[in-house]
Scaffold this motif. Structure first.
Motif, PDB file in Angstrom:
ATOM      1  N   UNK A  24       0.837  -1.206   0.000  1.00 17.97           N
ATOM      2  CA  UNK A  24       0.000   0.000   0.000  1.00 17.97           C
ATOM      3  C   UNK A  24       0.872   1.256   0.000  1.00 17.97           C
ATOM      4  N   UNK A  25       1.957   1.248   0.774  1.00 10.99           N
ATOM      5  CA  UNK A  25       2.879   2.397   0.770  1.00 10.99           C
ATOM      6  C   UNK A  25       3.567   2.538  -0.581  1.00 10.99           C
ATOM      7  N   UNK A  26       3.901   1.412  -1.200  1.00  9.76           N
ATOM      8  CA  UNK A  26       4.509   1.440  -2.534  1.00  9.76           C
ATOM      9  C   UNK A  26       3.557   1.996  -3.573  1.00  9.76           C
ATOM     10  N   UNK A  27       2.283   1.659  -3.459  1.00  4.12           N
ATOM     11  CA  UNK A  27       1.279   2.169  -4.389  1.00  4.12           C
ATOM     12  C   UNK A  27       1.107   3.679  -4.209  1.00  4.12           C
ATOM     13  N   UNK A  28       1.133   4.148  -2.965  1.00  4.87           N
ATOM     14  CA  UNK A  28       1.055   5.592  -2.717  1.00  4.87           C
ATOM     15  C   UNK A  28       2.249   6.310  -3.334  1.00  4.87           C
ATOM     16  N   UNK A  29       3.427   5.720  -3.208  1.00  2.00           N
ATOM     17  CA  UNK A  29       4.637   6.299  -3.800  1.00  2.00           C
ATOM     18  C   UNK A  29       4.514   6.323  -5.326  1.00  2.00           C
ATOM     19  N   UNK A  30       4.000   5.249  -5.919  1.00  2.04           N
ATOM     20  CA  UNK A  30       3.835   5.185  -7.373  1.00  2.04           C
ATOM     21  C   UNK A  30       2.818   6.216  -7.853  1.00  2.04           C
ATOM     22  N   UNK A  31       1.742   6.409  -7.114  1.00  2.00           N
ATOM     23  CA  UNK A  31       0.751   7.419  -7.475  1.00  2.00           C
ATOM     24  C   UNK A  31       1.364   8.814  -7.436  1.00  2.00           C
ATOM     25  N   UNK A  32       2.167   9.069  -6.406  1.00  2.00           N
ATOM     26  CA  UNK A  32       2.849  10.362  -6.286  1.00  2.00           C
ATOM     27  C   UNK A  32       3.805  10.576  -7.460  1.00  2.00           C
ATOM     28  N   UNK A  33       4.578   9.554  -7.810  1.00  2.00           N
ATOM     29  CA  UNK A  33       5.517   9.668  -8.941  1.00  2.00           C
ATOM     30  C   UNK A  33       4.773   9.879 -10.257  1.00  2.00           C
ATOM     31  N   UNK A  34       3.676   9.142 -10.460  1.00  2.00           N
ATOM     32  CA  UNK A  34       2.901   9.292 -11.693  1.00  2.00           C
ATOM     33  C   UNK A  34       2.334  10.703 -11.794  1.00  2.00           C
ATOM     34  N   UNK A  35       1.838  11.220 -10.685  1.00  2.00           N
ATOM     35  CA  UNK A  35       1.288  12.578 -10.668  1.00  2.00           C
ATOM     36  C   UNK A  35       2.373  13.601 -11.012  1.00  2.00           C
ATOM     37  N   UNK A  36       3.561  13.435 -10.422  1.00  2.00           N
ATOM     38  CA  UNK A  36       4.670  14.365 -10.693  1.00  2.00           C
ATOM     39  C   UNK A  36       5.120  14.291 -12.156  1.00  2.00           C
ATOM     40  N   UNK A  37       5.242  13.083 -12.693  1.00  2.00           N
ATOM     41  CA  UNK A  37       5.687  12.924 -14.078  1.00  2.00           C
ATOM     42  C   UNK A  37       4.654  13.484 -15.055  1.00  2.00           C
ATOM     43  N   UNK A  38       3.370  13.279 -14.768  1.00  2.00           N
ATOM     44  CA  UNK A  38       2.321  13.830 -15.632  1.00  2.00           C
ATOM     45  C   UNK A  38       2.355  15.352 -15.612  1.00  2.00           C
ATOM     46  N   UNK A  39       2.541  15.931 -14.438  1.00  2.00           N
ATOM     47  CA  UNK A  39       2.620  17.386 -14.332  1.00  2.00           C
ATOM     48  C   UNK A  39       3.834  17.901 -15.108  1.00  2.00           C
ATOM     49  N   UNK A  40       4.953  17.200 -15.001  1.00  2.00           N
ATOM     50  CA  UNK A  40       6.185  17.616 -15.665  1.00  2.00           C
ATOM     51  C   UNK A  40       6.064  17.522 -17.191  1.00  2.00           C
ATOM     52  N   UNK A  41       5.310  16.537 -17.695  1.00  2.00           N
ATOM     53  CA  UNK A  41       5.198  16.334 -19.135  1.00  2.00           C
ATOM     54  C   UNK A  41       3.904  16.894 -19.726  1.00  2.00           C
ATOM     55  N   UNK A  42       3.129  17.625 -18.930  1.00  2.00           N
ATOM     56  CA  UNK A  42       1.927  18.262 -19.441  1.00  2.00           C
ATOM     57  C   UNK A  42       0.786  17.301 -19.722  1.00  2.00           C
ATOM     58  N   UNK A  43       0.705  16.220 -18.968  1.00  2.00           N
ATOM     59  CA  UNK A  43      -0.348  15.226 -19.139  1.00  2.00           C
ATOM     60  C   UNK A  43      -1.282  15.257 -17.938  1.00  2.00           C
ATOM     61  N   UNK A  44      -2.457  14.672 -18.097  1.00  2.00           N
ATOM     62  CA  UNK A  44      -3.417  14.582 -17.003  1.00  2.00           C
ATOM     63  C   UNK A  44      -3.499  13.129 -16.554  1.00  2.00           C
TER      64      UNK A  44
END
Length: 135
Positions: A24-44
């Motif tokens: 569950x902690x790993x999934x939270x970390x992955x969600x955070x990383x996905x959110x950051x990468x999407x923001x960085x690359x202009x994706x939703x």
């Protein structure tokens, strides 16, 4: 003998709970990383969630490491759903795969350029109509 089996069952239950919390902690970390990468690359990031796709052992510098792959969906312009993947080793991002704007806008290209060969599938060129427009 009953006390020993009860103790064993308790240890197994604690191990399962510990593994569930770690995932569950790993999934939270992955969600955070996905959110950051999407923001960085202009994706939703759609659905604001990721899903565990796979886990495998990886040997780096003589160490065995556990690499987790998570999948998620993104939108380039708000009207589409494209797949994305990210790989984590511990809390470190080890790889990411995101769609590109060029793959989303093939009709705007004047000349069809096939993607680089990464597998054994041969892309077909778009057919031209008699009036020289793409089908």
């Amino acid at each position: 003998m009953s006390e020993l089996s009860d103790l064993f069952l308790l240890l197994v239950l604690l191990a399962i709970i510990g593994l569930w919390l770690k995932l569950a902690r790993g999934r939270e970390q992955a969600t955070h990383e996905a959110r950051m990468q999407c923001r960085q690359h202009g994706l939703q990031l759609l659905d604001e969630s990721v899903g565990l796709r796979g886990v495998h052992l990886l040997r780096q510098h003589g160490q065995l490491l556990l690499e987790r792959c998570y999948t998620f969906e993104v939108s380039i312009d708000g009207n589409d759903r494209e797949p994305g993947k990210l790989w984590l080793i511990g809390h470190t991002l080890s790889g990411i795969s995101l769609p590109t704007i060029q793959s989303h806008l093939p009709g705007l290209l004047t000349e069809h350029v096939p993607p680089p060969a990464t597998d054994n599938v041969i892309p077909l060129r778009p057919r031209l109509r008699k009036d020289n427009t793409l089908h």
